[in-house]
Design an enzyme around this catalytic site. Sequence first.
Site, mmCIF file in Angstrom:
data_model
loop_
_atom_site.group_PDB
_atom_site.id
_atom_site.type_symbol
_atom_site.label_atom_id
_atom_site.label_comp_id
_atom_site.label_asym_id
_atom_site.label_seq_id
_atom_site.Cartn_x
_atom_site.Cartn_y
_atom_site.Cartn_z
ATOM 1 N N LYS A 1 -53.567 -109.151 -73.972
ATOM 2 C CA LYS A 1 -52.768 -108.352 -73.037
ATOM 3 C C LYS A 1 -51.900 -107.372 -73.823
ATOM 4 O O LYS A 1 -50.892 -107.763 -74.406
ATOM 5 C CB LYS A 1 -51.862 -109.248 -72.193
ATOM 6 N N PRO A 2 -52.283 -106.101 -73.865
ATOM 7 C CA PRO A 2 -51.423 -105.108 -74.531
ATOM 8 C C PRO A 2 -50.229 -104.752 -73.637
ATOM 9 O O PRO A 2 -50.241 -105.061 -72.449
ATOM 10 C CB PRO A 2 -52.338 -103.896 -74.712
ATOM 11 N N GLY B 1 -43.268 -109.422 -80.104
ATOM 12 C CA GLY B 1 -42.390 -108.817 -79.108
ATOM 13 C C GLY B 1 -40.975 -109.316 -79.307
ATOM 14 O O GLY B 1 -40.598 -109.747 -80.398
ATOM 15 N N GLU C 1 -44.037 -113.292 -83.748
ATOM 16 C CA GLU C 1 -43.459 -112.180 -84.523
ATOM 17 C C GLU C 1 -42.416 -111.555 -83.617
ATOM 18 O O GLU C 1 -42.751 -110.819 -82.687
ATOM 19 C CB GLU C 1 -44.546 -111.157 -84.882
ATOM 20 N N CYS D 1 -39.338 -103.335 -85.468
ATOM 21 C CA CYS D 1 -38.639 -104.613 -85.688
ATOM 22 C C CYS D 1 -38.040 -104.650 -87.091
ATOM 23 O O CYS D 1 -37.086 -105.373 -87.341
ATOM 24 C CB CYS D 1 -39.615 -105.765 -85.506
ATOM 25 N N GLU E 1 -30.565 -105.149 -81.565
ATOM 26 C CA GLU E 1 -31.543 -104.214 -82.127
ATOM 27 C C GLU E 1 -31.306 -102.845 -81.501
ATOM 28 O O GLU E 1 -31.384 -102.710 -80.274
ATOM 29 C CB GLU E 1 -32.959 -104.662 -81.760
HETATM 30 P P1 NAP Z 1 -41.215 -107.448 -75.100
HETATM 31 O O1 NAP Z 1 -40.515 -106.926 -73.920
HETATM 32 O O2 NAP Z 1 -40.921 -108.827 -75.553
HETATM 33 O O3 NAP Z 1 -42.776 -107.312 -74.760
HETATM 34 C C1 NAP Z 1 -43.773 -107.676 -75.681
HETATM 35 C C2 NAP Z 1 -45.030 -108.052 -74.925
HETATM 36 O O4 NAP Z 1 -44.756 -109.215 -74.129
HETATM 37 C C3 NAP Z 1 -45.505 -106.973 -73.964
HETATM 38 O O5 NAP Z 1 -46.908 -106.985 -73.935
HETATM 39 C C4 NAP Z 1 -44.936 -107.456 -72.639
HETATM 40 O O6 NAP Z 1 -45.637 -106.993 -71.547
HETATM 41 C C5 NAP Z 1 -45.107 -108.954 -72.789
HETATM 42 N N1 NAP Z 1 -44.253 -109.733 -71.912
HETATM 43 C C6 NAP Z 1 -43.063 -109.413 -71.380
HETATM 44 N N2 NAP Z 1 -42.611 -110.427 -70.607
HETATM 45 C C7 NAP Z 1 -43.543 -111.408 -70.660
HETATM 46 C C8 NAP Z 1 -43.668 -112.700 -70.064
HETATM 47 N N3 NAP Z 1 -42.729 -113.207 -69.278
HETATM 48 N N4 NAP Z 1 -44.769 -113.435 -70.333
HETATM 49 C C9 NAP Z 1 -45.719 -112.955 -71.133
HETATM 50 N N5 NAP Z 1 -45.675 -111.736 -71.726
HETATM 51 C C10 NAP Z 1 -44.590 -110.978 -71.494
HETATM 52 O O7 NAP Z 1 -41.027 -106.521 -76.365
HETATM 53 P P2 NAP Z 1 -41.240 -104.946 -76.465
HETATM 54 O O8 NAP Z 1 -40.094 -104.271 -75.840
HETATM 55 O O9 NAP Z 1 -42.616 -104.582 -76.021
HETATM 56 O O10 NAP Z 1 -41.223 -104.739 -78.052
HETATM 57 C C11 NAP Z 1 -40.057 -104.625 -78.766
HETATM 58 C C12 NAP Z 1 -39.687 -105.965 -79.401
HETATM 59 O O11 NAP Z 1 -40.756 -106.421 -80.199
HETATM 60 C C13 NAP Z 1 -38.511 -105.832 -80.344
HETATM 61 O O12 NAP Z 1 -37.661 -106.941 -80.199
HETATM 62 C C14 NAP Z 1 -39.161 -105.838 -81.725
HETATM 63 O O13 NAP Z 1 -38.321 -106.263 -82.756
HETATM 64 C C15 NAP Z 1 -40.300 -106.772 -81.493
HETATM 65 N N6 NAP Z 1 -41.358 -106.553 -82.488
HETATM 66 C C16 NAP Z 1 -41.530 -107.490 -83.460
HETATM 67 C C17 NAP Z 1 -42.494 -107.293 -84.431
HETATM 68 C C18 NAP Z 1 -42.713 -108.318 -85.506
HETATM 69 O O14 NAP Z 1 -43.756 -108.245 -86.153
HETATM 70 N N7 NAP Z 1 -41.794 -109.241 -85.744
HETATM 71 C C19 NAP Z 1 -43.288 -106.136 -84.403
HETATM 72 C C20 NAP Z 1 -43.076 -105.203 -83.403
HETATM 73 C C21 NAP Z 1 -42.113 -105.421 -82.439
HETATM 74 P P3 NAP Z 1 -45.269 -105.602 -70.805
HETATM 75 O O15 NAP Z 1 -44.608 -104.732 -71.801
HETATM 76 O O16 NAP Z 1 -46.571 -105.095 -70.384
HETATM 77 O O17 NAP Z 1 -44.407 -105.988 -69.693
#
Ligand code: NAP
Length: 487
Positions: free
Chosen positions: A183-184, A237, A259, A293, A390
């Site tokens: 799921k992207p 995420g 991650e 991140c 962040e």
């Molecule tokens: P996010 O809101 O946590 O979303 C990440 C993914 O999870 C998306 O595909 C999102 O879907 C999905 N998601 C959201 N709620 C969910 C739920 N209840 N159940 C299952 N899946 C769910 O994060 P983001 O805003 O996309 O990305 C930014 C975050 O990612 C930052 O905190 C960053 O630090 C972190 N990050 C970490 C790394 C690492 O390698 N450590 C790398 C990159 C980013 P939808 O968006 O389609 O709703």
Amino acid sequence: MTRSVTDIIATLGTGIHVDGTWRDAASGATFEVENPATGEVVARLADGGADDAAAAIETAARTQEEWAAVPARERAEILRRAYELLVERTDELALLMTTEMGKPLAEARGEVAYGAEFFRWFSEEACRIRGDARRSPDGKTRLMVTHEPVGPCILITPWNFPLAMGTRKIGPAIAAGCTMVFKPANLTPLTSLYLVDVLREAGLPDGVLNVVCTTDAGGVVEPWIDSGLARKLTFTGSTPVGKILLEQCSRHVLRTSMELGGNAPFVVCSDADLDTAVSAAMAAKMRNMGEACTAANRILVHRSVIEEFGRRLSEKMSALTVGDGTAEGTDVGPLVEQKAVDKVVDLVDDAVDRGARVLCGGRRGDGPGHFYPPTVLTDVSPDASLMSTEIFGPVAALVPFDDDDEAVRMANDTEFGLVSFVISENLDRALMYSERLQAGMVGINVGVVSNPAGPFGGIKQSGLGREGGLTGIEEFVESKLVAIPVR
Ligand code: NAP
């Protein structure tokens, strides 16, 4: 010749890919994908739900045994061909990524190189999954250890690196012989659809990689977890969403790789070479417009050099060209959505209210698109919200310190532990920092540490497990002990 983005999008799949076929959502629902530089709708995709989720996970489970039996060399060659196709199509893929996510074309091309490299790395690892054989210490048993694919995996990725966060999971899953449901992020699904077609062209069999795009993440992922058919979940995420998924996975004792978020300290020591410090800070701060991140969230600078460092950093930041990422020459694209801009505005206002001085930027412009200017704040108070949140935007927050112990204490004063940076010309001092900083990764005199050949991941609330490197494949295999008596 690179096709126009409209032509590229016209050839992409629907958004749901099950058993080798693109299909519409069972409910018939759709959602829109926007260009963050213009607010224009660029695509409409199938919006998956529980029925689509069920079809995807059942397919992955049914295909697992057959896929695991495919020789490692064949799996390796699929990855190698996909690597070559991605590199060959860099310009098209970069244009598509910039259109849905906003990063400048030059950075999108960099992500294609980085993302493709995971396929090359894991094509090399596929044939090198190690086993072990020995006699037990009492000499009575032969102990044979083999490694098997963990089984069907759930993959969830964020929007900030639409290609690389996918290839970092898909590469080792293919190398290990795991099937997948993927799921992207709904803000940036198009790059993943392109990637699926590349993998099909490279020879990936039907049913191995099943994709469901959706605006109801929980409505797709929770049924996958509760299906009892998956054996692992790998998530990139935010930490809050990671915690929800860990709880859900505990119901079925699923293996997890997490991650999660970061709050990277970037320490500039009194003996730092300031040219190195500024160029490393620019990379650590401005890669992906700060939406990483690994972004330097707290820039801790020795009081003796903070003024000069701040002056040079603001000079570089003010010289950056902000605009639509698809225009050649743009250094800084839009943030991914309006919500992201609003958050940055609030964090900067809060820091200024608590005494920070603005050296450059600090005010959003008018006009369409989700833009925020490169900003440098100095004398940021340790209790400003952006010290513990962040920022995910182009804002460099400088905080003075007086000695190394204070810098280490401030750097570690966070629940996150993804990456830390230290800039010093004194090797002993830099190594002292690398040992005392609580992080899964440390960059010394450099602003980017990510490399497919190195283990990427965090400690504390930044995650569990590592992606890439020699241990990346281990996240996707189970060891099995076979015991044979010596007779
Ligand atoms: P996010 O809101 O946590 O979303 C990440 C993914 O999870 C998306 O595909 C999102 O879907 C999905 N998601 C959201 N709620 C969910 C739920 N209840 N159940 C299952 N899946 C769910 O994060 P983001 O805003 O996309 O990305 C930014 C975050 O990612 C930052 O905190 C960053 O630090 C972190 N990050 C970490 C790394 C690492 O390698 N450590 C790398 C990159 C980013 P939808 O968006 O389609 O709703």
